[in-house]
Design an enzyme around this catalytic site. Structure first.
Site, PDB file in Angstrom:
ATOM      1  NE  ARG A 121      -2.522   0.442   3.230  1.00  0.00           N
ATOM      2  CZ  ARG A 121      -1.808   0.825   4.488  1.00  0.00           C
ATOM      3  NH1 ARG A 121      -1.375   1.719   4.921  1.00  0.00           N
ATOM      4  NH2 ARG A 121      -2.354  -0.169   5.487  1.00  0.00           N
ATOM      5  CE1 TYR A 137     -16.593  10.162 -16.431  1.00  0.00           C
ATOM      6  CE2 TYR A 137     -16.450  10.575 -13.517  1.00  0.00           C
ATOM      7  CZ  TYR A 137     -16.331   9.697 -15.082  1.00  0.00           C
ATOM      8  OH  TYR A 137     -16.938   8.423 -15.277  1.00  0.00           O
ATOM      9  CG  ASP A 144      -9.754  14.761 -15.795  1.00  0.00           C
ATOM     10  OD1 ASP A 144      -9.305  14.819 -16.618  1.00  0.00           O
ATOM     11  OD2 ASP A 144     -10.357  14.479 -15.690  1.00  0.00           O
ATOM     12  CE  LYS A 151     -12.838   6.841 -18.621  1.00  0.00           C
ATOM     13  NZ  LYS A 151     -12.701   8.393 -17.811  1.00  0.00           N
TER      14      LYS A 151
HETATM   15  C1  LIG Z   1     -13.494   8.475 -16.815  1.00  0.00           C
HETATM   16  C2  LIG Z   1     -13.115   9.973 -16.132  1.00  0.00           C
HETATM   17  C3  LIG Z   1     -13.118  10.232 -15.005  1.00  0.00           C
HETATM   18  C4  LIG Z   1     -12.295   9.290 -13.729  1.00  0.00           C
HETATM   19  O1  LIG Z   1     -12.154   8.441 -13.536  1.00  0.00           O
HETATM   20  P1  LIG Z   1     -12.054   7.188 -13.466  1.00  0.00           P
HETATM   21  O2  LIG Z   1     -11.142   6.290 -14.041  1.00  0.00           O
HETATM   22  O3  LIG Z   1     -13.465   6.217 -13.945  1.00  0.00           O
HETATM   23  O4  LIG Z   1     -12.606   6.817 -11.782  1.00  0.00           O
HETATM   24  C5  LIG Z   1     -12.205  11.612 -14.289  1.00  0.00           C
HETATM   25  N1  LIG Z   1     -12.829  12.805 -15.773  1.00  0.00           N
HETATM   26  C6  LIG Z   1     -12.693  11.996 -16.895  1.00  0.00           C
HETATM   27  C7  LIG Z   1     -12.873  13.534 -17.663  1.00  0.00           C
HETATM   28  C8  LIG Z   1     -12.926  10.921 -17.354  1.00  0.00           C
HETATM   29  O5  LIG Z   1     -13.541  10.816 -18.365  1.00  0.00           O
END
Ligand SMILES: *Cc1c(COP(=O)(O)O)cnc(C)c1O
Length: 386
Positions: free
Chosen positions: A56, A109, A181, A206
Site C-alpha cells: 500500500r 465529467y 483534468d 482512458k
Molecule cells: C473517466 C473520467 C474520470 C473518472 O475516472 P475513473 O477512472 O472512471 O474513476 C475523470 N475525468 C474524466 C475526464 C473522465 O473521462
C-alpha cells in the site's frame, strides 16, 4: 524516489517507453515486472531494500508507473490510484477542509460533479460552477474561501476548450491552486503543468491505458511539498493502483504517442464528414476552425484528440437510434481505447448531472474515435445516420 532513469533530456516518445523503467536490477528483464506481492523481507528491523516494506505504501511496479507519469507530465511527483475518481478524492481530501470552496466547470465529467455535489458537500466543502472557457467568469466565482479552480480541457462531453495559461494567471493572482483534468488530451497532446497548472488529474482508464482493460487514476504535481502530502494521504486512505493494473497502464503508455496521432487523424476525418451531413445539426470538435475554442486548442495542444460530440436532427429519439444502429462503433461508456465507442451522454455517462447546471442536450451523441481504418469508421457512421 530516484529519477536517474527519467532521461530528462529525451523527447516524449522516448520517455513514454523508458522513464522510470530501467531494466530490472535483479534479472535484467527489459520490462518492469509485475511485483504481485504485499510485503517485503527486511534485512533486520527497518532494513528495507529500496524503500519497500508494504505494497500500500509503495510497490516497485507502481513506482515505475509513478515515475513515468511524472516524467510525461513534466512534474516532480506522480501518484497512481485505483481509479480516476480515487485520485480526485485523494486530491480533494488533501487540499480542502470544511468551509473551503472550489470553482468547478459547467461541463465536467459527471462523476467529478457527483463527487463534489453528493460526497464532498457532505463534508462541508462548497463549490460553484463557472464557464471555465471565460477566465473573467472564473475570476468572478473566486471567494476568500476558494482553494482551487478545477478545469477539464477538452471538456466532457461538449469538447469546450479552456485557456490553461489564462486560468493559471487567475489562480496565481488569487492565490488558489489550478487543477487540470488532462484525461481527454493526455500528456502527449497537452502539458498543463508547463502552462502553469499546479496539479494534473488523470483517469488512466482512458487514453493512458488505451486498451479498455484497466481502471486507474493518477495525480501529478510540480510542487514537491504538495506531492509529499498527497503521497501521505494516498497511503493513509489506501486507494492505490495494484501491481497488475499499474503494469497494464505502463504497457499502454508506451504506445501513447502513436495512438494519439492516429486517434486525432481519424477524428479529424470523421468531424469533417459529420459537419457536412444533413442529419447532423452541430459538431463539437476542437480541430474544426469554426469551434469557438479552436485557436486556444491550436496554441496549447499538439493535435485535437479523438473525442467528438454531435447533435442529431430529430431530438433524443434520433440520437438514441444512431447509437443503436452503429455496429463498429460499440455502444458503451468510457473512452480512449483503440476501439471506437459511441454513447448517449444524457442517458449514460452524464445521467448523474440531469437537472443540474451541467445537463447535456438530449440529442447529443458522443464518439470515442478509435484507431481502426478510418474508411470503415466513416462507413459505419454513414450507415447509422441513414
Ligand atoms: C473517466 C473520467 C474520470 C473518472 O475516472 P475513473 O477512472 O472512471 O474513476 C475523470 N475525468 C474524466 C475526464 C473522465 O473521462
Amino acid at each position: 524516489m530516484s529519477d536517474a532513469h527519467t532521461h530528462g533530456q529525451h523527447s516524449f516518445e522516448t520517455l513514454a517507453i523508458h522513464a522510470g523503467q530501467p531494466a530490472d536490477p535483479a534479472t535484467g528483464a527489459v520490462v518492469t515486472p509485475i511485483y504481485q506481492v504485499s510485503t517485503f523481507k527486511q534485512d533486520g528491523v527497518g532494513g528495507l531494500r529500496g524503500g519497500y516494506e508494504y505494497s500500500r505504501s509503495a510497490n516497485p511496479t507502481r513506482t515505475a508507473l509513478e515515475e513515468n507519469l511524472a516524467a510525461l507530465e513534466g512534474g516532480r511527483r506522480g501518484l497512481a490510484f485505483a481509479s480516476g475518481l480515487a485520485a480526485e478524492d485523494c486530491l480533494l481530501r488533501t487540499l480542502l477542509r470544511p468551509g473551503d470552496h472550489v470553482v468547478i466547470p459547467n461541463d465536467a465529467y459527471g462523476g467529478t460533479f457527483r463527487l463534489f455535489s453528493k460526497v464532498a458537500e457532505n463534508w462541508g466543502v462548497r463549490w460553484s460552477v463557472a464557464d471555465t472557457t471565460d477566465p473573467a467568469a472564473v475570476r468572478a466565482e473566486v471567494r476568500p474561501q476558494t482553494k482551487a479552480i478545477w478545469v477539464e480541457t477538452p471538456s466532457n462531453p461538449l469538447l469546450g476548450i479552456t485557456d490553461i495559461a489564462a486560468l493559471a494567471e487567475v489562480a496565481r493572482a488569487t492565490g488558489v491552486r489550478l487543477v487540470v483534468d488532462n484525461t481527454f488530451a493526455s500528456p502527449y497532446l497537452q502539458q498543463p503543468l508547463a502552462l502553469g497548472a499546479d496539479v494534473v488529474v488523470h483517469s488512466t482508464t482512458k487514453y493512458m491505458g488505451g486498451h479498455s482493460d484497466v481502471v486507474g487514476g493518477a495525480l501529478v504535481t510540480t510542487d514537491a511539498e504538495l506531492g509529499e502530502r498527497l503521497a501521505y494521504h494516498q497511503n493513509a486512505m489506501g486507494a492505490i493502483a495494484g501491481p497488475f493494473d499499474a503494469w497494464l497502464v505502463m504497457r499502454g503508455v508506451k504506445t501513447l504517442a502513436v495512438r494519439m496521432d492516429r486517434h486525432s487523424a481519424n477524428a479529424a476525418r470523421i468531424a469533417e464528414m459529420l459537419t457536412a451531413h444533413p442529419k447532423v445539426t452541430q459538431v463539437y470538435y476542437p480541430g474544426l476552425p469554426e469551434h469557438p475554442g479552436h485557436e486556444v486548442a491550436a496554441k496549447q495542444m499538439r493535435a485535437f484528440g479523438g473525442m467528438i460530440s454531435f447533435r442529431v436532427a430529430g431530438g433524443e429519439e434520433a440520437a438514441l437510434r444512431v447509437c443503436d444502429r452503429a455496429e463498429l462503433f460499440t455502444l458503451g461508456e468510457s473512452l480512449g481505447g483503440v476501439e471506437s465507442l459511441i454513447e448517449h451522454p444524457g442517458r449514460m455517462t452524464h445521467a448523474s448531472v440531469a437537472g443540474s447546471a451541467l445537463e447535456v442536450p438530449a440529442d447529443l451523441v458522443r464518439l470515442s474515435v478509435g484507431i481502426e481504418a478510418v474508411d470503415d469508421l466513416l462507413a459505419d457512421l454513414t450507415e447509422a445516420l441513414a
